[in-house]
Scaffold this motif. Sequence first.
Motif, PDB file in Angstrom:
ATOM      1  N   LEU B  30      41.055  85.746 -42.752  1.00  0.00           N
ATOM      2  CA  LEU B  30      40.266  84.812 -41.944  1.00  0.00           C
ATOM      3  C   LEU B  30      38.777  84.912 -42.276  1.00  0.00           C
ATOM      4  O   LEU B  30      38.091  83.902 -42.465  1.00  0.00           O
ATOM      5  N   GLU B  33      38.028  83.410 -45.593  1.00  0.00           N
ATOM      6  CA  GLU B  33      37.944  81.943 -45.535  1.00  0.00           C
ATOM      7  C   GLU B  33      36.539  81.506 -45.103  1.00  0.00           C
ATOM      8  O   GLU B  33      35.916  80.643 -45.721  1.00  0.00           O
ATOM      9  N   ALA B  34      36.078  82.147 -44.027  1.00  0.00           N
ATOM     10  CA  ALA B  34      34.748  81.803 -43.507  1.00  0.00           C
ATOM     11  C   ALA B  34      33.674  82.154 -44.537  1.00  0.00           C
ATOM     12  O   ALA B  34      32.741  81.375 -44.773  1.00  0.00           O
ATOM     13  N   ALA B  35      33.822  83.321 -45.170  1.00  0.00           N
ATOM     14  CA  ALA B  35      32.828  83.768 -46.151  1.00  0.00           C
ATOM     15  C   ALA B  35      32.770  82.806 -47.336  1.00  0.00           C
ATOM     16  O   ALA B  35      31.682  82.475 -47.830  1.00  0.00           O
ATOM     17  N   ALA B  36      33.939  82.319 -47.755  1.00  0.00           N
ATOM     18  CA  ALA B  36      33.974  81.382 -48.881  1.00  0.00           C
ATOM     19  C   ALA B  36      33.221  80.094 -48.529  1.00  0.00           C
ATOM     20  O   ALA B  36      32.540  79.513 -49.378  1.00  0.00           O
ATOM     21  N   GLY B  37      33.344  79.680 -47.274  1.00  0.00           N
ATOM     22  CA  GLY B  37      32.626  78.491 -46.826  1.00  0.00           C
ATOM     23  C   GLY B  37      31.123  78.672 -46.952  1.00  0.00           C
ATOM     24  O   GLY B  37      30.407  77.781 -47.406  1.00  0.00           O
ATOM     25  N   VAL B  38      30.640  79.838 -46.561  1.00  0.00           N
ATOM     26  CA  VAL B  38      29.195  80.106 -46.636  1.00  0.00           C
ATOM     27  C   VAL B  38      28.754  80.208 -48.098  1.00  0.00           C
ATOM     28  O   VAL B  38      27.751  79.607 -48.497  1.00  0.00           O
ATOM     29  N   SER B  40      30.023  78.891 -50.643  1.00  0.00           N
ATOM     30  CA  SER B  40      30.038  77.594 -51.324  1.00  0.00           C
ATOM     31  C   SER B  40      28.732  76.836 -51.110  1.00  0.00           C
ATOM     32  O   SER B  40      28.342  76.015 -51.933  1.00  0.00           O
ATOM     33  N   LYS B  45      24.310  84.631 -50.225  1.00  0.00           N
ATOM     34  CA  LYS B  45      24.715  85.375 -49.018  1.00  0.00           C
ATOM     35  C   LYS B  45      25.996  86.175 -49.257  1.00  0.00           C
ATOM     36  O   LYS B  45      26.545  86.756 -48.321  1.00  0.00           O
ATOM     37  N   ILE B 108      43.527  91.434 -36.243  1.00  0.00           N
ATOM     38  CA  ILE B 108      43.361  89.974 -36.086  1.00  0.00           C
ATOM     39  C   ILE B 108      42.098  89.679 -35.255  1.00  0.00           C
ATOM     40  O   ILE B 108      41.286  88.828 -35.614  1.00  0.00           O
ATOM     41  N   ARG B 112      38.591  87.687 -36.264  1.00  0.00           N
ATOM     42  CA  ARG B 112      37.959  86.563 -35.547  1.00  0.00           C
ATOM     43  C   ARG B 112      36.493  86.852 -35.266  1.00  0.00           C
ATOM     44  O   ARG B 112      35.622  85.998 -35.462  1.00  0.00           O
ATOM     45  N   ALA B 115      34.559  86.761 -38.486  1.00  0.00           N
ATOM     46  CA  ALA B 115      34.405  85.388 -38.993  1.00  0.00           C
ATOM     47  C   ALA B 115      33.306  84.668 -38.198  1.00  0.00           C
ATOM     48  O   ALA B 115      32.534  83.893 -38.755  1.00  0.00           O
ATOM     49  N   ALA B 116      33.258  84.959 -36.898  1.00  0.00           N
ATOM     50  CA  ALA B 116      32.173  84.381 -36.093  1.00  0.00           C
ATOM     51  C   ALA B 116      30.837  84.973 -36.535  1.00  0.00           C
ATOM     52  O   ALA B 116      29.811  84.277 -36.563  1.00  0.00           O
ATOM     53  N   VAL B 118      30.137  85.792 -39.514  1.00  0.00           N
ATOM     54  CA  VAL B 118      29.779  85.097 -40.761  1.00  0.00           C
ATOM     55  C   VAL B 118      28.931  83.856 -40.422  1.00  0.00           C
ATOM     56  O   VAL B 118      27.992  83.516 -41.141  1.00  0.00           O
ATOM     57  N   ALA B 122      25.372  82.979 -41.809  1.00  0.00           N
ATOM     58  CA  ALA B 122      25.138  81.696 -42.468  1.00  0.00           C
ATOM     59  C   ALA B 122      23.876  81.032 -41.957  1.00  0.00           C
ATOM     60  O   ALA B 122      23.068  80.530 -42.726  1.00  0.00           O
TER      61      ALA B 122
END
Lengths: 310, 158
Positions: B30, B33-38, B40, B45, B108, B112, B115-116, B118, B122
């Motif tokens: 999870l 996923e969030a890290a990849a978004g940032v 990109s 970062k 898990i 979460r 990811a928050a 992240v 960001a």
Amino acid sequence: MKTEYASAVAAVKAMESTLMTQNDIEQLINTSTKSERQAFIDSRNGDVKNISDVWDMLMTFASDSKELKILLYRNDFHNLKAVLKAMISNRDPEIYYVSPSNVTLEELKKAFRDKEADILPEHMRDTARSAYELLTRTLDGQLSDSLIDCAALEAMQKSAADCGSEFMKRYAALISACADIKTAYRCSKMGKSRQFLESAVCGSSELDKEALIRSALSGVEALYDYLKKSGYGEAAELLKENPAGFEKWCDDVIMELAADARMQAFGVEPLAAYYIAKEAELKNIRIINVCKESGTAREIITERMRKLYV
Amino acid sequence: MNSMGLALAIIGAACASLFAGIGSAKGVGLVGEAAAGVVSVDPNKFSKVLILELLPGTQGLYGLLTAILMLRKIGILGGEVASLTTAQGLMFLGAAMPIAIVGLFSGIAQGRAAAAGVGITAKKPEHNGKGIIMAAMVETYAILALLVSILIINNIAV
């Protein structure tokens, strides 16, 4: 536990830092030439030049989101109106087409040219058929416009209810309520008939359709009273004083909704909120450009600025 | 030799690494996923979001540690395989439960929270540390569970 769109939300958070702040808006208002303004905007926006760029970025992360597509319904139905009228009057619809949209210009043209409404998304098919029939029969553009506008709001509310997102439901309800107030106000001023109001007012969970129509038919004062009783007192005051102020209030209400959604770490809400924020930012830039070109006073420009997200 | 006792102990070791590992895999996935978004949007970062991505990975390590301790104690890893009664086997299975269950859920939950975090990195990279601290708080409960599992394993007489 909801953890959808973690990647998209994180990317959006990274881009939120490029949204204009109050300070940026003031600097933009203080610029004296168009080129100076453009240079400032370019330095802030980077790769995101317009709202279509924002949409394309969101779709790279969340192309499967039904909720986000609701944000474009107004554009879709505007394009439906534009293409229908342009084709009836043998004009090129391209100049009236707005982006981003869920439906391409070619699809709309084909739907009317070949009378194939089935190629359109389900929520537009019946409206396209009815509007075409109405316009070709009556040649009354205003009537077909009001039919399409009302259908757009109904489609937004229905899709928002179907997807179950509380944020989108509230968004659709607020957009519909603001549009209904504007319609009721204008119709009241112009002395339109009940029949016209019934076809033009869509109704929402925010305002009772029948009561709104009844008050609009009784005059603007009765409309103000009804709005006050329904929790829209501020809107009524603004309509009384200055309808442009009411337009700003409508945008600000949506921005307040978006500002609440941006706190969420996952889900479609922060994505929709970013899109709304970017739309408001671009609207502010447009207002500044127009006002500066026409020499409007600084105070008036500041007064017209929409609420910011950051 | 009571094979049921040994089987229960091995199931316990497997549970410890399995469930804690699943928790970590979900958590790290999870945050990834969030890290990849940032990354990109802002590749600079990467190092900051990497720390957050590593945080939910510890539960899997705790599960592995517990499993190794159990396997050593019952002689599967080095030494002679111990003869365990069914009661002893159940004790090992019970010993694995704290890290297995807490590892699964805390992995898990930490994913979460990270990811928050992240999202904080960001938008406000200078506040990255706050995101790390908030995610690290979840670690406390995984450590407590690991401690309980180790204490039980060490005190089972074989």
